[in-house]
Design a protein around this motif. Structure first.
Motif, mmCIF file in Angstrom:
data_model
loop_
_atom_site.group_PDB
_atom_site.id
_atom_site.type_symbol
_atom_site.label_atom_id
_atom_site.label_comp_id
_atom_site.label_asym_id
_atom_site.label_seq_id
_atom_site.Cartn_x
_atom_site.Cartn_y
_atom_site.Cartn_z
ATOM 1 N N GLN A 1 29.825 42.468 28.722
ATOM 2 C CA GLN A 1 31.103 42.687 29.409
ATOM 3 C C GLN A 1 30.908 42.655 30.917
ATOM 4 O O GLN A 1 31.725 42.134 31.659
ATOM 5 C CB GLN A 1 31.677 44.037 29.003
ATOM 6 C CG GLN A 1 32.303 44.033 27.639
ATOM 7 C CD GLN A 1 32.587 45.450 27.177
ATOM 8 O OE1 GLN A 1 31.947 46.395 27.612
ATOM 9 N NE2 GLN A 1 33.543 45.592 26.306
ATOM 10 N N ASP A 2 29.790 43.246 31.378
ATOM 11 C CA ASP A 2 29.514 43.244 32.807
ATOM 12 C C ASP A 2 29.328 41.824 33.326
ATOM 13 O O ASP A 2 29.854 41.445 34.358
ATOM 14 C CB ASP A 2 28.242 44.048 33.096
ATOM 15 C CG ASP A 2 28.534 45.541 33.087
ATOM 16 O OD1 ASP A 2 29.707 45.896 33.262
ATOM 17 O OD2 ASP A 2 27.604 46.331 32.897
ATOM 18 N N MET B 1 22.199 45.041 31.992
ATOM 19 C CA MET B 1 23.628 44.737 32.206
ATOM 20 C C MET B 1 24.247 44.213 30.906
ATOM 21 O O MET B 1 23.677 43.354 30.245
ATOM 22 C CB MET B 1 23.763 43.697 33.317
ATOM 23 C CG MET B 1 25.194 43.419 33.677
ATOM 24 S SD MET B 1 25.325 42.212 34.992
ATOM 25 C CE MET B 1 25.070 43.221 36.421
ATOM 26 N N ALA C 1 33.929 35.523 35.881
ATOM 27 C CA ALA C 1 35.210 34.811 35.909
ATOM 28 C C ALA C 1 36.363 35.732 36.251
ATOM 29 O O ALA C 1 36.271 36.948 36.110
ATOM 30 C CB ALA C 1 35.441 34.192 34.536
ATOM 31 N N VAL C 2 37.465 35.098 36.683
ATOM 32 C CA VAL C 2 38.691 35.847 36.933
ATOM 33 C C VAL C 2 39.429 35.949 35.597
ATOM 34 O O VAL C 2 39.739 34.925 34.991
ATOM 35 C CB VAL C 2 39.563 35.102 37.960
ATOM 36 C CG1 VAL C 2 40.846 35.864 38.209
ATOM 37 C CG2 VAL C 2 38.796 34.891 39.251
ATOM 38 N N PRO C 3 39.696 37.176 35.104
ATOM 39 C CA PRO C 3 40.358 37.286 33.801
ATOM 40 C C PRO C 3 41.737 36.629 33.816
ATOM 41 O O PRO C 3 42.421 36.637 34.849
ATOM 42 C CB PRO C 3 40.499 38.803 33.601
ATOM 43 C CG PRO C 3 39.600 39.436 34.599
ATOM 44 C CD PRO C 3 39.406 38.475 35.701
ATOM 45 N N GLN D 1 44.417 37.582 32.415
ATOM 46 C CA GLN D 1 45.483 38.560 32.653
ATOM 47 C C GLN D 1 45.699 38.772 34.162
ATOM 48 O O GLN D 1 46.830 38.871 34.632
ATOM 49 C CB GLN D 1 45.085 39.868 31.985
ATOM 50 C CG GLN D 1 46.241 40.845 31.863
ATOM 51 C CD GLN D 1 45.762 42.226 31.455
ATOM 52 O OE1 GLN D 1 44.639 42.393 31.003
ATOM 53 N NE2 GLN D 1 46.621 43.207 31.612
ATOM 54 N N LEU D 2 44.585 38.808 34.887
ATOM 55 C CA LEU D 2 44.673 38.971 36.339
ATOM 56 C C LEU D 2 45.333 37.750 36.965
ATOM 57 O O LEU D 2 46.192 37.875 37.851
ATOM 58 C CB LEU D 2 43.271 39.189 36.923
ATOM 59 C CG LEU D 2 43.166 39.234 38.449
ATOM 60 C CD1 LEU D 2 43.966 40.404 39.022
ATOM 61 C CD2 LEU D 2 41.719 39.351 38.897
ATOM 62 N N GLU D 3 44.962 36.570 36.494
ATOM 63 C CA GLU D 3 45.563 35.338 37.031
ATOM 64 C C GLU D 3 47.070 35.334 36.818
ATOM 65 O O GLU D 3 47.836 34.971 37.712
ATOM 66 C CB GLU D 3 44.943 34.112 36.362
ATOM 67 C CG GLU D 3 43.612 33.745 36.989
ATOM 68 C CD GLU D 3 43.124 32.379 36.562
ATOM 69 O OE1 GLU D 3 43.723 31.795 35.636
ATOM 70 O OE2 GLU D 3 42.138 31.909 37.143
ATOM 71 N N GLY E 1 32.587 40.053 33.427
ATOM 72 C CA GLY E 1 33.411 40.568 34.525
ATOM 73 C C GLY E 1 33.022 39.970 35.856
ATOM 74 O O GLY E 1 33.854 39.702 36.705
ATOM 75 N N GLN E 2 31.710 39.777 36.049
ATOM 76 C CA GLN E 2 31.252 39.237 37.328
ATOM 77 C C GLN E 2 31.487 37.746 37.447
ATOM 78 O O GLN E 2 31.609 37.207 38.526
ATOM 79 C CB GLN E 2 29.762 39.512 37.487
ATOM 80 C CG GLN E 2 29.503 40.969 37.781
ATOM 81 C CD GLN E 2 28.134 41.196 38.372
ATOM 82 O OE1 GLN E 2 27.377 40.253 38.542
ATOM 83 N NE2 GLN E 2 27.829 42.420 38.695
ATOM 84 N N ALA F 1 49.014 37.983 36.346
ATOM 85 C CA ALA F 1 49.640 39.034 37.163
ATOM 86 C C ALA F 1 49.773 38.574 38.607
ATOM 87 O O ALA F 1 50.809 38.790 39.253
ATOM 88 C CB ALA F 1 48.805 40.310 37.085
#
Lengths: 165, 177
Positions: free
Chosen positions: A4-5, A1, A11-13, A15-17, A8-9, A19
């Motif tokens: 980046q994988d 793995m 934390a919440v990015p 940018q997503l927070e 990704g698993q 958005a």
């Protein structure tokens, strides 16, 4: 793995927070409620003014009235679309929005009736009063349903809090 | 379970601070599912964000908060399916992207320490997603059936086929299956 994988698993990015913060914004929802109500109520008052005009209006004035009514209705339709598809109201927001809608109709309906009484015929007055009553009743019904839905969810939340360890 | 349902109900009520918790709880499994389906971490980030936006927009209409998990994965699945549809519709640009993803995948395969996840990338999408949902996300059979939109019997046979394919693939690569 890969790294980046793992990231990704984990934390919440950010940018997503960001958005999602915009997606759930209460301010944006209330802004659209206000815009929709202003558009709808404005169009209704202009329609009463037009209908109760004692003399036939020049073509240009009629076109101006029609344009203003169309703009008001367009704003109301746009706000309705946003609030149903893009920024749907959560239970508490819905109660707040319904209260604002009731206040707006409670002001607009008597204003329309007063205009019709001062300028129009009895038929105009009856039609305006009926329209105002329907709009106010619709706002009241929306408020009642919104409060019922919020109450159901509050009850469920409290029951789940007792069950949760 | 009650804790997860409670979080969903709080979000439906409109408690803004609950959204952060909901996303923190469910983003990792959602991302893992999407990542397993598309093969690229960057694409998985974009698709997961798209899925979350759809989740937030649909949440006020969710009538059964206890069914949140299958509903969430159904939305994620739809998001992935939309991407795959676009991929087939626009072959030239999409093929470029697919090649890039494949290249990243091959590289990732060398670096990976988890044999199962490495094996998943080699399976066809239908078999891959049923393994992810059932084994990696721990969804019960009935929930898998709901997410995939097929009867539970079909999920069982798909799972059986997927396990066999994975076993064969791992055996080919020299792993003990």
């Amino acid at each position: 793995m890969s790294e980046q994988d793992r990231a990704g698993q984990r934390a919440v990015p950010e940018q997503l927070e960001r958005a999602l913060a915009a997606e759930v914004s209460l301010r944006s929802r209330l802004r659209h409620v206000a815009v929709g109500l202003a558009g709808g109520c404005g169009a209704a008052v202009i329609a009463v003014l037009w209908a109760t005009e004692p003399h036939p209006l020049p073509t240009r004035t009629r076109a101006a009235f029609a344009t203003m009514i169309a703009i008001g209705l367009a704003w109301a339709a746009f706000a309705g679309w946003v609030l149903s598809r893009r920024r749907p109201l959560f239970a508490r927001d819905r109660v707040l929005a319904a209260r604002i809608a009731l206040a707006a109709t409670a002001v607009t309906a008597p204003a329309g009736v007063a205009l019709a009484a001062a300028r129009g015929s009895t038929a105009d007055l009856v039609a305006t009063a009926a329209g105002g009553a329907v709009l106010t009743a619709a706002a009241t019904l929306t408020l009642v349903r919104a409060r019922r839905r919020r109450r159901e969810l509050l009850r469920l939340r409290d029951a789940l809090r007792q069950d949760a360890p | 379970m009650a804790g997860e349902e409670l979080l969903v109900v709080r979000c439906q009520l409109g408690e803004r601070e609950a959204f952060r918790e909901l996303v923190a709880t469910w983003h990792p499994p959602l991302w893992r599912y999407v990542r397993g389906m598309v093969g690229s971490p960057h694409l998985a980030d974009d698709l997961a964000q798209e899925a979350w936006v759809a989740v937030v927009r649909g949440l006020p209409r969710l009538r059964q908060p206890e069914r949140f998990a299958p509903w969430l994965f159904t939305i994620a699945r739809r998001t992935v399916a939309d991407l795959l549809r676009q991929t087939y519709r626009a072959p030239e640009t999409a093929m470029e992207e697919a090649r890039t993803v494949l290249a990243e995948d091959e590289l990732g395969g060398v670096l990976t320490t988890m044999q199962i996840e490495a094996g998943l990338a080699a399976l066809p999408p239908l078999e891959r997603e049923v393994l992810i949902l059932f084994h990696l996300e721990d969804l019960p059979l009935a929930s898998c059936a709901e997410v995939l939109g097929v009867p539970a019997g079909t999920v069982k046979s798909r799972l059986h086929r997927a396990r066999r394919m994975l076993r064969n693939h791992l055996a080919e690569k020299g792993y003990e299956a």
